[in-house]
Design a protein around this motif. Sequence first.
Motif, PDB file in Angstrom:
ATOM      1  N   ASN A 128       0.839  -1.209   0.000  1.00  0.00           N
ATOM      2  CA  ASN A 128       0.000   0.000   0.000  1.00  0.00           C
ATOM      3  C   ASN A 128       0.864   1.246   0.000  1.00  0.00           C
ATOM      4  O   ASN A 128       2.028   1.199   0.431  1.00  0.00           O
ATOM      5  CB  ASN A 128      -0.881   0.028   1.256  1.00  0.00           C
ATOM      6  CG  ASN A 128      -1.967  -1.017   1.201  1.00  0.00           C
ATOM      7  OD1 ASN A 128      -2.924  -0.907   0.425  1.00  0.00           O
ATOM      8  ND2 ASN A 128      -1.814  -2.048   2.004  1.00  0.00           N
ATOM      9  N   GLY A 129       0.272   2.374  -0.387  1.00  0.00           N
ATOM     10  CA  GLY A 129       0.978   3.644  -0.283  1.00  0.00           C
ATOM     11  C   GLY A 129       1.450   3.888   1.141  1.00  0.00           C
ATOM     12  O   GLY A 129       2.556   4.399   1.379  1.00  0.00           O
ATOM     13  N   SER A 130       0.618   3.495   2.110  1.00  0.00           N
ATOM     14  CA  SER A 130       0.973   3.708   3.529  1.00  0.00           C
ATOM     15  C   SER A 130       2.255   2.973   3.906  1.00  0.00           C
ATOM     16  O   SER A 130       3.013   3.450   4.754  1.00  0.00           O
ATOM     17  CB  SER A 130      -0.161   3.217   4.437  1.00  0.00           C
ATOM     18  OG  SER A 130      -1.355   3.872   4.141  1.00  0.00           O
ATOM     19  N   THR A 133       5.068   5.317   2.614  1.00  0.00           N
ATOM     20  CA  THR A 133       5.258   6.572   3.362  1.00  0.00           C
ATOM     21  C   THR A 133       5.794   6.270   4.765  1.00  0.00           C
ATOM     22  O   THR A 133       6.641   6.999   5.283  1.00  0.00           O
ATOM     23  CB  THR A 133       3.959   7.402   3.435  1.00  0.00           C
ATOM     24  OG1 THR A 133       2.910   6.615   4.004  1.00  0.00           O
ATOM     25  CG2 THR A 133       3.530   7.893   2.064  1.00  0.00           C
ATOM     26  N   TYR A 154      -2.185  14.251   2.524  1.00  0.00           N
ATOM     27  CA  TYR A 154      -2.654  12.968   3.056  1.00  0.00           C
ATOM     28  C   TYR A 154      -1.575  11.915   2.831  1.00  0.00           C
ATOM     29  O   TYR A 154      -0.984  11.862   1.754  1.00  0.00           O
ATOM     30  CB  TYR A 154      -3.950  12.554   2.334  1.00  0.00           C
ATOM     31  CG  TYR A 154      -4.438  11.188   2.765  1.00  0.00           C
ATOM     32  CD1 TYR A 154      -5.106  11.032   3.975  1.00  0.00           C
ATOM     33  CD2 TYR A 154      -4.215  10.063   1.978  1.00  0.00           C
ATOM     34  CE1 TYR A 154      -5.528   9.772   4.394  1.00  0.00           C
ATOM     35  CE2 TYR A 154      -4.637   8.803   2.389  1.00  0.00           C
ATOM     36  CZ  TYR A 154      -5.289   8.667   3.593  1.00  0.00           C
ATOM     37  OH  TYR A 154      -5.706   7.426   4.001  1.00  0.00           O
ATOM     38  N   HIS A 155      -1.322  11.074   3.834  1.00  0.00           N
ATOM     39  CA  HIS A 155      -0.238  10.096   3.668  1.00  0.00           C
ATOM     40  C   HIS A 155      -0.592   8.665   4.065  1.00  0.00           C
ATOM     41  O   HIS A 155       0.292   7.815   4.080  1.00  0.00           O
ATOM     42  CB  HIS A 155       1.000  10.547   4.447  1.00  0.00           C
ATOM     43  CG  HIS A 155       1.462  11.915   4.057  1.00  0.00           C
ATOM     44  ND1 HIS A 155       1.938  12.206   2.793  1.00  0.00           N
ATOM     45  CD2 HIS A 155       1.463  13.087   4.745  1.00  0.00           C
ATOM     46  CE1 HIS A 155       2.235  13.499   2.724  1.00  0.00           C
ATOM     47  NE2 HIS A 155       1.954  14.058   3.893  1.00  0.00           N
ATOM     48  N   GLY A 156      -1.871   8.409   4.451  1.00  0.00           N
ATOM     49  CA  GLY A 156      -2.234   7.021   4.728  1.00  0.00           C
ATOM     50  C   GLY A 156      -2.778   6.810   6.125  1.00  0.00           C
ATOM     51  O   GLY A 156      -3.114   7.762   6.828  1.00  0.00           O
ATOM     52  N   GLU A 207       2.865  16.035  -0.417  1.00  0.00           N
ATOM     53  CA  GLU A 207       2.489  15.755  -1.800  1.00  0.00           C
ATOM     54  C   GLU A 207       2.988  16.947  -2.612  1.00  0.00           C
ATOM     55  O   GLU A 207       2.597  18.079  -2.329  1.00  0.00           O
ATOM     56  CB  GLU A 207       0.975  15.643  -1.913  1.00  0.00           C
ATOM     57  CG  GLU A 207       0.368  14.485  -1.152  1.00  0.00           C
ATOM     58  CD  GLU A 207      -1.151  14.461  -1.298  1.00  0.00           C
ATOM     59  OE1 GLU A 207      -1.638  14.275  -2.415  1.00  0.00           O
ATOM     60  OE2 GLU A 207      -1.846  14.647  -0.284  1.00  0.00           O
ATOM     61  N   ASP A 236       5.689  12.563  -1.340  1.00  0.00           N
ATOM     62  CA  ASP A 236       4.676  11.511  -1.398  1.00  0.00           C
ATOM     63  C   ASP A 236       4.018  11.589  -2.774  1.00  0.00           C
ATOM     64  O   ASP A 236       3.164  12.432  -3.018  1.00  0.00           O
ATOM     65  CB  ASP A 236       3.665  11.709  -0.260  1.00  0.00           C
ATOM     66  CG  ASP A 236       2.560  10.666  -0.300  1.00  0.00           C
ATOM     67  OD1 ASP A 236       2.446   9.949  -1.306  1.00  0.00           O
ATOM     68  OD2 ASP A 236       1.803  10.595   0.688  1.00  0.00           O
ATOM     69  N   VAL A 238       2.356   9.088  -4.177  1.00  0.00           N
ATOM     70  CA  VAL A 238       1.434   7.958  -4.287  1.00  0.00           C
ATOM     71  C   VAL A 238       0.336   8.251  -5.318  1.00  0.00           C
ATOM     72  O   VAL A 238      -0.054   7.389  -6.095  1.00  0.00           O
ATOM     73  CB  VAL A 238       0.853   7.625  -2.894  1.00  0.00           C
ATOM     74  CG1 VAL A 238      -0.355   6.702  -2.980  1.00  0.00           C
ATOM     75  CG2 VAL A 238       1.943   6.999  -2.025  1.00  0.00           C
ATOM     76  N   LEU A 239      -0.134   9.483  -5.333  1.00  0.00           N
ATOM     77  CA  LEU A 239      -1.187   9.871  -6.294  1.00  0.00           C
ATOM     78  C   LEU A 239      -0.622  10.407  -7.598  1.00  0.00           C
ATOM     79  O   LEU A 239      -1.150  10.157  -8.672  1.00  0.00           O
ATOM     80  CB  LEU A 239      -2.041  10.982  -5.668  1.00  0.00           C
ATOM     81  CG  LEU A 239      -3.455  10.621  -5.246  1.00  0.00           C
ATOM     82  CD1 LEU A 239      -4.137  11.817  -4.609  1.00  0.00           C
ATOM     83  CD2 LEU A 239      -4.281  10.124  -6.416  1.00  0.00           C
ATOM     84  N   LYS A 264      -0.433   3.322  -6.067  1.00  0.00           N
ATOM     85  CA  LYS A 264      -1.556   3.492  -7.002  1.00  0.00           C
ATOM     86  C   LYS A 264      -1.245   3.091  -8.432  1.00  0.00           C
ATOM     87  O   LYS A 264      -1.285   1.922  -8.775  1.00  0.00           O
ATOM     88  CB  LYS A 264      -2.058   4.935  -6.936  1.00  0.00           C
ATOM     89  CG  LYS A 264      -2.553   5.298  -5.523  1.00  0.00           C
ATOM     90  CD  LYS A 264      -3.732   6.185  -5.517  1.00  0.00           C
ATOM     91  CE  LYS A 264      -4.067   6.674  -4.126  1.00  0.00           C
ATOM     92  NZ  LYS A 264      -5.428   6.492  -3.709  1.00  0.00           N
TER      93      LYS A 264
HETATM   94  C1  LIG Z   1      -0.856  11.053  -1.438  1.00  0.00           C
HETATM   95  C2  LIG Z   1      -1.190   9.761  -0.776  1.00  0.00           C
HETATM   96  N1  LIG Z   1      -0.313   9.201   0.057  1.00  0.00           N
HETATM   97  C3  LIG Z   1      -0.540   8.034   0.656  1.00  0.00           C
HETATM   98  C4  LIG Z   1      -1.726   7.372   0.463  1.00  0.00           C
HETATM   99  C5  LIG Z   1      -1.976   6.082   1.159  1.00  0.00           C
HETATM  100  O1  LIG Z   1      -1.986   5.048   0.230  1.00  0.00           O
HETATM  101  P1  LIG Z   1      -2.745   3.687   0.568  1.00  0.00           P
HETATM  102  O2  LIG Z   1      -4.199   4.015   0.727  1.00  0.00           O
HETATM  103  O3  LIG Z   1      -2.467   2.817  -0.613  1.00  0.00           O
HETATM  104  O4  LIG Z   1      -2.145   3.129   1.812  1.00  0.00           O
HETATM  105  C6  LIG Z   1      -2.694   7.910  -0.399  1.00  0.00           C
HETATM  106  C7  LIG Z   1      -3.967   7.232  -0.621  1.00  0.00           C
HETATM  107  O5  LIG Z   1      -4.925   7.766  -1.127  1.00  0.00           O
HETATM  108  C8  LIG Z   1      -2.421   9.141  -1.031  1.00  0.00           C
HETATM  109  O6  LIG Z   1      -3.298   9.709  -1.850  1.00  0.00           O
END
Ligand SMILES: Cc1ncc(COP(=O)(O)O)c(C=O)c1O
Length: 438
Positions: A128-130, A133, A154-156, A207, A236, A238-239, A264
Amino acid sequence: MSSDALEANQLNLQRSYELLARAEGLIPGVSQTFSKAPSQLVHGVAPVFLERGKGAHVWDVDGNEYIDLPTSLGPIVLGHDDPDVTEAVVKQVSQGTIFSLSHPIELDVAERVVDAIPCAEMVRFGKNGSDATSAAVRVARAYTGRSVVAACGYHGWQDWYIGTTTRSIGVPDEVSRLTATFSFNDIGSLEAVFDRNPGDVACVILEPVGVVEPEPEFLQGVSELCKKHGAVLVFDEVLTGFRVAYGGAQERYGVTPDLACFAKAIANGYPLSVVTGRRDIMEMFDDIFFSFTFGGEAVSLAAARATMDKMRREPVIDHLWKQGAKLQDGYNSLAAEFGIEAVTKCIGLPPRTVCTFTDAVTGEDDLVLRSIVQQELVRRGVLFMVGFNTSYALSDDDVSQTLDAIRAAMPVLARAIDSGEATRFLNGPPVQPVFRQA
Ligand SMILES: Cc1ncc(COP(=O)(O)O)c(C=O)c1O
């Protein structure tokens, strides 16, 4: 259902709501992801369960077809069941999914990441993104010997981040206190974090672009502050990764962080995340603990290799921008045509936009208005939650059908705004915020 509700719901959603009844009491929140929960859609109007996807289209459990614009919150960057990705995945599945030792495909994907991402010198994988991060934060703390995290965006779901939000229940105060938030495009707010925590900021994680573009010099200013104070800079992505540019937002804005996180879109819907960055920091992964059973799972890595190769071979990113710009410009022109451009706008970079709805009196986010647009689009075969995440499979026809649906939704929205009683235009309760408003 109120008398102002414009049309009866035309979709047959019987099975969705039978399954919802079965899920209640069995699955807390009825979803594994807050932003996909029934509370994010208009109850009774929108489906609750989807079961099939092909290209830019998805089908719910009652057989209704929709143009998919949330794209599962961003991962479906090529399209559902993309032929190249599916072929790679099926081949890998037939050879085994996960093994007792590392698989060489880890090297293939790591090399592609190093080739694609400006800051990438070494690479580790998560799901996962979490994971990514959290790994970045842990390795930054280990590298600097410091505790405080400065975060923006947002980071998870993990303690160090969620403790700063309105859903902090379950996170010890001692942990929450170690993360300080700052505001995007406000370098002074980051300076204040450094001032309040002299010599103790391990990393700055943000982000690099959200729905608002960074002002010229903002990202550079963040990078310089990190250097000055000896903190690790983490982007970050992830997006933004494999969506706004092949090399991420760091390529687009020309600012290279120390570490970056991806997830993602990298594997077109298979669970894979990446933490990557400067060699001297990444080498600390030998010492910290970042290890889990499914870390080197080969199917998602096969999906990532096929996704990245297709992005290199074909104009995927250009298409995301082109189709996204048509949707964004079309939405904004239609809002202007119906005289409500002050209330609703489609903002952000075209590959990932967000539609905003602003209460004229309070200036706050208006979830009732968002729900009306969602209701009117969903019943016209367009799945809409907060904006448009484009995919390579999104055709010109899909775009024009979506714009037709928006053209039909706008007068309903305009009438709802004029009436002063917008809820009367909804056929069910409005969507709920994931995080309580402060
Ligand atoms: C910028 C950002 N970082 C981290 C995450 C967390 O990723 P995950 O939901 O896959 O753990 C998200 C999820 O939407 C995100 O948008």
